[in-house]
Design a protein around this motif. Structure first.
Motif, PDB file in Angstrom:
ATOM      1  N   ASN A 234       0.834  -1.192   0.000  1.00 19.01           N
ATOM      2  CA  ASN A 234       0.000   0.000   0.000  1.00 19.01           C
ATOM      3  C   ASN A 234       0.873   1.248   0.000  1.00 19.01           C
ATOM      4  N   PHE A 238       0.862   5.774   6.102  1.00 19.22           N
ATOM      5  CA  PHE A 238       0.170   5.678   7.381  1.00 19.22           C
ATOM      6  C   PHE A 238       1.100   6.144   8.502  1.00 19.22           C
ATOM      7  N   SER A 275      -7.680   7.905   7.543  1.00 22.64           N
ATOM      8  CA  SER A 275      -8.711   6.884   7.606  1.00 22.64           C
ATOM      9  C   SER A 275      -8.624   5.984   6.372  1.00 22.64           C
ATOM     10  N   ILE A 276      -9.139   4.766   6.503  1.00 23.39           N
ATOM     11  CA  ILE A 276      -9.101   3.803   5.404  1.00 23.39           C
ATOM     12  C   ILE A 276     -10.318   4.047   4.508  1.00 23.39           C
ATOM     13  N   SER A 280      -6.780  -1.852   1.848  1.00 26.13           N
ATOM     14  CA  SER A 280      -5.452  -1.368   2.209  1.00 26.13           C
ATOM     15  C   SER A 280      -4.695  -2.420   2.997  1.00 26.13           C
ATOM     16  N   ILE A 297      -8.353  -2.816  13.204  1.00 21.14           N
ATOM     17  CA  ILE A 297      -9.028  -1.612  12.723  1.00 21.14           C
ATOM     18  C   ILE A 297     -10.065  -1.195  13.767  1.00 21.14           C
TER      19      ILE A 297
END
Length: 406
Positions: A234, A238, A275-276, A280, A297
């Protein structure tokens, strides 16, 4: 033109996959929305990977597209749509401005009421205190009929009445209690402070923003499928949040989080930004494990409302995690909450989380273990955001976000 396309002899490209695909022509189109390899395929591709997908010949695809575009050409001109788009944007911005102005006005009125209430309470306390100090003199003046002005006498008697009570029938008592005045004022202040702390208006605005962002994200996603390169890792950067975390967790260089205080259920979570928004992956290195680390999560708003507290005993706690002590936790499924799924990890291990938004599944893989990955199903609420999260319970526990985990 549509019939011309169907009857035309086309020169198709050969499939680049080689082996059994060698020499096969790319004369089919896969239209399956969830297929990562949608687009041009050959007959062998169709048999191997797309047998259950929506597949049509390239010629028919082009002919149908041409017919469809031709039929819709006169429905709306681009200029007209762009004008409407601009008008919609201006209308939303105007509405937002009106709301802000109304909020400012209400805040101004509230500010004036706070100051007026303070002023009146202060004046009342001072008057009551002055009456109490002058009461013996007033009492003697009334008793000795020293007044020459009847209106002044009425005023002074009124002051006394304001500071007496009749708790029992026929029995008058002096009731000089300035504390009661202050308590009444403080009660109103407490109600107002609770309203401020609840941040209901702010939360509603955040929910509205999230809903709008998710709705517009649906516009972007189809474009991303054709413009973003396929990568093994990904590409989202992050980082640990500096604000969406327990106060006892320290962040270093945005990538390392350390629990500084021994915890029970309080002060356990740190959330990861951004945020997702789509499927991912992320990898964590367990730098130090003492007792308990959970990875997974979480629902951003739920965890914020709970002040990062870990209420793991029952569903609704706001997270989907796997922990170092073999347990998994589910926000919405009791049968997947606090049960063993044989997924231990320890200091030095690298744990990879793979979130699939389309199937609503999160997979956990310990890179240093031969064990098979485990998975949890999750729910995507309309009024919340999903974020990666880490839960640490003991002092000294440390987790690092890895940008590369090969």
């Amino acid at each position: 033109m549509s019939e011309d396309i169907k009857s035309r002899v086309m020169n198709y490209f050969n499939c680049p996959l080689g082996d059994i695909h060698e020499g096969e022509q790319l004369n089919f189109v896969c239209l399956e929305a969830n297929c990562k390899e949608m687009g041009l395929i050959c007959p062998v591709c169709r048999t191997q990977k797309h047998s259950k997908h929506k597949v049509i010949p390239l010629k028919i695809f082009l002919a149908d597209i041409y017919t469809n575009i031709n039929a819709k050409q006169n429905q709306n001109s681009l200029d007209s749509l762009l004008v409407q788009l601009d008008q919609s944007r201006l209308k939303m911005l105007s509405s937002l401005k009106d709301i802000v102005q109304k909020m400012v006005l209400q805040i101004k009125l509230l500010e004036e009421q706070i100051n007026l209430s303070y002023k009146n309470t202060k004046q009342r306390l001072q008057e009551q205190n002055q009456t109490q100090m002058n009461f013996p003199l007033l009492f003697q003046q009334i008793l000795n009929t020293q007044y020459k002005n009847v209106e002044l006498l009425k005023q002074d008697v009124r002051k006394i009445i304001d500071n007496v009570s009749q708790l029992q029938p026929g029995k008058i008592e002096i009731d000089f209690k300035p504390q009661k005045l202050f308590d009444s004022y403080q009660k109103a202040v407490n109600i107002l402070q609770l309203s401020f702390q609840s941040q209901e208006a702010v939360n509603q605005l955040q929910m509205l923003f999230t809903s709008f962002k998710q709705s517009t994200q649906k516009i972007v996603k189809p474009i991303e499928k054709f413009t973003l390169p396929v990568v093994s890792h990904n590409q989202i950067n992050f980082i640990f949040s500096q604000t969406l975390k327990s106060a006892t967790i320290n962040v270093q260089d945005l990538k390392i989080a350390t629990q500084q205080v021994q915890q029970n259920t309080e002060n356990r979570f740190i959330l990861i930004e951004p945020s997702i928004q789509d499927s991912s992956k992320i990898a964590f290195k367990i730098v130090n494990l003492t007792n308990f680390i959970g990875l997974g999560i979480g629902l951003k708003n739920v965890l914020q409302t709970k002040n990062m507290r870990f209420d793991q005993q029952s569903i609704g706690h706001g997270s989907y995690m796997a922990s170092s002590n073999d347990l998994v936790f589910s926000h919405h499924k009791q049968e997947e909450n606090m049960i063993s799924k044989s997924f231990p990890f320890a200091t030095g291990d690298i744990v990879i989380l793979d979130v699939n938004f389309e199937n609503q599944i999160i997979k956990f893989k310990n890179k240093n273990s031969q064990n098979e990955p485990i998975s949890l199903t999750f729910d995507i609420p309309e009024n919340d955001e999903i974020v990666f999260c880490v839960n640490m319970g003991s002092v000294g526990e440390k987790v690092e976000i890895l940008d590369d985990w090969d």
